[in-house]
Structure formats: C-alpha cells, structure tokens
Design a protein around this motif. Structure first.
Motif, PDB file in Angstrom:
ATOM      1  N   ARG A 156     -32.263  23.933 -11.191  1.00 16.81           N
ATOM      2  CA  ARG A 156     -32.275  25.396 -11.014  1.00 16.81           C
ATOM      3  C   ARG A 156     -33.318  25.963 -11.968  1.00 16.81           C
ATOM      4  O   ARG A 156     -33.365  25.597 -13.147  1.00 16.81           O
ATOM      5  CB  ARG A 156     -30.897  25.979 -11.299  1.00 16.81           C
TER       6      ARG A 156
ATOM      7  N   ASN B 141     -28.913  16.148  -9.372  1.00 16.62           N
ATOM      8  CA  ASN B 141     -28.080  16.954  -8.467  1.00 16.62           C
ATOM      9  C   ASN B 141     -27.168  15.994  -7.716  1.00 16.62           C
ATOM     10  O   ASN B 141     -27.488  14.824  -7.520  1.00 16.62           O
ATOM     11  CB  ASN B 141     -28.912  17.807  -7.504  1.00 16.62           C
TER      12      ASN B 141
ATOM     13  N   ILE C 241     -33.138  20.536  -2.717  1.00 15.65           N
ATOM     14  CA  ILE C 241     -32.784  20.914  -4.090  1.00 15.65           C
ATOM     15  C   ILE C 241     -33.458  19.973  -5.086  1.00 15.65           C
ATOM     16  O   ILE C 241     -34.051  20.415  -6.083  1.00 15.65           O
ATOM     17  CB  ILE C 241     -31.250  20.897  -4.276  1.00 15.65           C
TER      18      ILE C 241
END
Length: 560
Positions: A105, A128, A149
């Motif tokens: 993130r 992740n 991601i």
C-alpha cells in the motif's frame, strides 16, 4: 465422546515423482535472518519498548546475524522510533543489513522508505496474502486482482528506491500463506513480481515462501520448495527464503527439509518465539547443524547470557527441556544413562580423540558455556553409575565397578528418604558416612613394621605390631605376611577369631605429585556377604590398613 474429524480435509500432496531432496545433504549454514523484533513482538503479552529492542538488537548482532528484521516502521510508532534510534545512535554495523516489512500500500511504502533514511543497507520486504482462503473469505478478490496488488507494490518499491540513492536496497517478496496457495498460482504471482524487479547476478531478489500456517508434514513442504525452485525463472538471481511456523510442531524439520530442497535462507527467531505456536527456532536449527560438524555462522558459546537477555526483554521463559538450551537438557536421571555417559567420558580420555562421542549427549555442553557438573543429577531413580560418576568427576574417587551397586543403593535410599535430588556434596557426605567415618568396633591407632628379606629364596617377610582399639579398649595385634596389609590381616584373623575372607584390593592416587594421598578400596567376604571398605592416607600402607578396618567395621558382628 467422538471428534468430528471428518470436517477436516487432507492436505494435497505435490506431484513430484522425481524429487531429489531426499538424497541431498546439508553442507553449509543458510543465510540467517532474525525476525525476533517483528514476528516475536506480535505475540508478546508485554511488547518490548525501544530500550529492550535495542538490547535485543545488540544481542543479535553479537551472535553474528547479518540480516535482522526490525518490524513494521510504517505501521508501528514504537518500531519507527526504534529504527530511527538505531540510525541516529549509529548502532547498525556496516556488515549488518536491516530488514523492514511493508504491505503493498503506497502510504505504508512511502513511510517505510522515509524511516530508512541514513541506513546504509536495507531489505524491504513486501508481502500480500495469496491463499485460496484469504482470497475468497477475507479479500473477496480474484487471482488477477491479487497479482495486481503485488505488482503495484513491486513497482512502488522501484520508484521509492530511486528517491534514496544513498541506501543499498535489496527487495524481498512473500506470497503470504504460501502453504495455502496453489503452487502454480504462487509461482505466477512471484514471477510477476520478479519481472518488475528484474534481478541480476549482482543485485539478487529474495523470494520468501512462508508456511504462514503449517498445514502438512515437512516432506510435503519440501516438495513444494523443490517444485518452486525448479520451475521459477531466473533462479540463479534469486535467493530462495523460508519462513516457517510451528502449528504442527514440525517447523524445524520443515526448514531443514526445505534447505535440502533448494532454499538458501531461513527466517526465524531465538527459541521459536512468534505468533500462535511460534516461528522457526534458530537456536535449535543452528545447533542441529553444529552437531553435524557444520559451522553455523552464529555464536552460542555463552548460551546462558543469551537466555538471560532473551527472557528479560521478551518476558518469556526458555523451557527446561528446550533443545540445547534448557536447564535439564544435559542432566541424566536414568541410572543406565548416567552409567553410559560416565563410560563415554572415560572412553574419550583413553582414546584421546578430538571427535565428540558420548552417549546421550549430542554435543559437548562446554561448547555452550555449560558445565559438566550439570550433566549427572542424582535422585531416587538414579542408578549406580551416576553416583560413581559424581565421586570420580567431583572428588577424584574411582570406585571399583563391583562397588557401584553397593554405594548407589545408599545414595538412592537417602534421596528417597528426603524426596529430593542430591547435590554432589551430599553424595560425598553419604560416602563418608558409610566408608570413612565408621570407627567401631575397630580403630587403628598406630603400627610398626619390620621387614626381613630372604634374598636367596626371593621372599619378603613383614612383621607388624599394631595398636587397635576394639570397642574402645586398646589392644596389640601382631602378625606376619608378605606385606603390611597381609601381615595386619593375618594378625586380626588370628587374634580376633573373625569370619573374614580377603577378596579384592584396589588403590589409586587422589591427587597428582609426590605428596598426593592414596585411596585404597578393599573387598572382604564375611558370613556369605561381601563388603567394601575405604582408607585414605599419604602413606599407602596406612591407607590399606584403614581400608581393611573400614570393611570389617561395615560387617558389624564379624566374629565367628
């Protein structure tokens, strides 16, 4: 009561018919990475403060760790302050690489790089979750979305690395819950990340395959590691890392088999601390290598200090039976074990061998700063060998083998009476009570010896005149024989009319040097039973006479 075991499913095996890892041998230590300051901290009832973390960090550095993960500086204020304290106080040696963990993130990645300002070398560990269960239950995302991601995070790491050229960065990626992820999908997502980072021979990347939850037997994990290692592209530029957990109680075996299967690096903690059942125990794993003659590249020579710092900083305790480190791991309560250990030490001395070979002791406790007196401990379950070992190792008395059962019985009886384990000094007190301090009915007060040599006949005739107290009344004993002991024995037999047959004689020096004391052990038979006596003196003749008196006194009523 029956358990509903049918609600659980068997873990799928790996189709690897030509697996090679079972025939491989570990030849060297892996790259070690301590995660004590991250994973371990997650599970502490009382988390470490900055000062405790600094002390733990220094301990890890002193032990020889070259890679140390310090936590989530982007998510924890304590860990951010800790990292900054390491930098500002110049506590990171030049040969040590700091590792930090971050989710994929941007705001967390941004703060992670900011926290590393001033660090010379750093590993940024991106992760992740990829497992089927996490995708479907927690994130409700498709495989493609989970890959996005990871790739987005990998690209952000590239971008932020260029903003801090003064730091030498290495990147690490973990498909979290690897053991719950389909193998082909775990490979796919790792390949996607590797393609972003484009590792080279001079700038490798770390791919970490964690058993975030240990779900199968260690051989299955090894199959997964070998399958991945042989299928991933650019393997020569990848450091393959493992991060095992202990949910099934077999993470040490999983990591060791994982090394056989091709892994290069292990993440873990001292004594296996970590969430749930814990992480890989690096102490156990490294000492396992050491016991096989492999340099572990970590220093455990003062295991007691390591335990003391660990317990004070983490508020946890090392179990008494913990491999290599526990208080009781070098203690033998079983009599047969004690006897075998004693014989092992004797055999090593006799062979003068540099190879450690002692039954029940896989390593020399001295290598860890432990002392041999901790090895044999005596209680009511101990056998004859343990007491004999204490007498020899602590006090220099090499009891004849035939004497071991007799003395061992006295030790067991006392321990059973007290209901406690006996110390070495208490064992010696028992020895004195039964062999040295008995002075009735006979006490030797003094003696004179005359010797007549028959040179032609090759005979030596000794006459002795001894003063002996019999139940407190002094009398003179006169005897002849081929030596002082034989003359004294003959005189006592004749004068006292006793039932006594001389069986065996043993003697040795208690100390070195010309002024050392001699100790004699004499075994006699009286009324169908055998007895040992012990005598000590700087004069070998006096020691032998006292040993005979000791044996006769132990018989009690020895007269015919």
């Amino acid at each position: 009561m029956s358990y509903d075991f049918k609600k659980y499913r068997k873990y799928p095996v790996v189709n690897l018919p030509n697996r090679k890892w079972p025939n491989n041998v570990i030849e060297k230590a892996p790259i070690w990475c301590s995660v004590d300051l991250r994973d371990g901290n997650q599970s502490l009832p009382s988390p470490m403060n900055v000062e405790e973390k600094k002390e733990m960090f220094k301990l890890l550095v002193d032990m020889g760790f070259k890679e140390i993960e310090i936590g989530f500086p982007s998510a924890s204020e304590t860990e951010y302050k800790f990292l900054r304290a390491l930098v500002e106080d110049n506590l990171i040696p030049d040969d040590v690489t700091i590792q930090v963990l971050t989710q994929a993130r941007e705001h967390l990645i941004k703060k992670t790089f900011e926290s590393l300002v001033g660090v010379k070398k750093a590993i940024v560990h991106l992760y992740n979750s990829t497992s089927t269960l996490q995708r479907e239950v927690v994130f409700k995302k498709s495989k493609e979305e989970i890959i996005d991601i990871a790739v987005s995070g990998a690209k952000l790491l590239n971008e932020y690395k260029n903003k801090y050229p003064e730091t030498d960065f290495t990147f690490e990626y973990s498909p979290e819950s690897f053991t719950g992820t389909e193998l082909d999908y775990a490979l796919e997502i790792c390949e996607a990340v590797i393609d972003v980072w484009k590792p080279t021979k001079d700038k490798k990347v770390i791919i970490n395959l964690p058993s975030t939850v240990e779900m199968a037997t260690p051989n299955v994990y090894a199959d997964q590691i070998e399958w991945f290692s042989t299928h991933v592209s650019n393997r020569e530029n990848i450091i393959l890392s493992l991060h095992t957990h202990n949910d099934r109680g077999t993470c040490t075996a999983s990591s060791e088999l994982g090394l056989l299967a091709g892994a290069d690096r292990l993440e873990g903690t001292l004594f296996g601390n970590g969430e749930r059942t814990g992480n890989l125990d690096i102490v156990t794993t490294a000492m396992n290598l050491y016991s096989q003659g492999i340099e572990p590249k970590l220093d455990f020579h003062d295991i007691n200090k390591l335990i003391e710092v660990y317990e004070r900083c983490t508020k946890l305790t090392v179990h008494d039976r913990h491999p290599y480190a526990g208080k009781l791991v070098y203690a033998a309560f079983s009599g047969s074990h004690q006897d075998a250990i004693r014989k092992g030490f004797i055999a090593m001395k006799e062979k003068n061998s540099s190879i450690w070979e002692v039954p029940y002791l896989p390593i020399d406790p001295h290598d860890l700063g432990r002392e041999y007196e901790e090895i044999i401990r005596i209680n009511s379950q101990s056998g004859k060998g343990g007491a004999a070992y204490i007498m020899e190792n602590d006090f220099g008395f090499m009891l004849p083998k035939a004497m071991h059962p007799e003395f061992g019985a006295f030790v067991q009886e006392k321990s059973d009476e007290l209901g406690v384990e006996l110390t070495a000094n208490e064992i010696f007190d028992i020895f004195k009570e039964h062999y040295l301090d008995i002075n009735k009915p006979y006490t030797l007060k003094g003696y004179e010896i005359q010797s007549t040599d028959d040179v032609e006949g090759g005979k030596n005739i000794v006459s002795i005149k001894a003063k002996v107290a019999v139940n407190g009344e002094e009398k003179e004993i006169i005897g002849k024989g081929n030596g002082p002991l034989n003359a004294f024995y003959n005189g006592l037999i004749s004068d006292e009319d006793v039932d006594c047959k001389f069986k065996n004689y043993f003697e040795h020096a208690l100390e070195g040097g010309s002024c050392s004391r001699a100790v004699c052990y004499i075994q006699i038979e009286s009324k169908g039973k055998e007895w040992f006596g012990v005598g000590i003196s700087e004069n070998i003749a006096t020691a032998s006479l006292n040993a005979l008196v000791s044996a006769m006194n132990r018989c009690g009523n020895i007269r015919k």
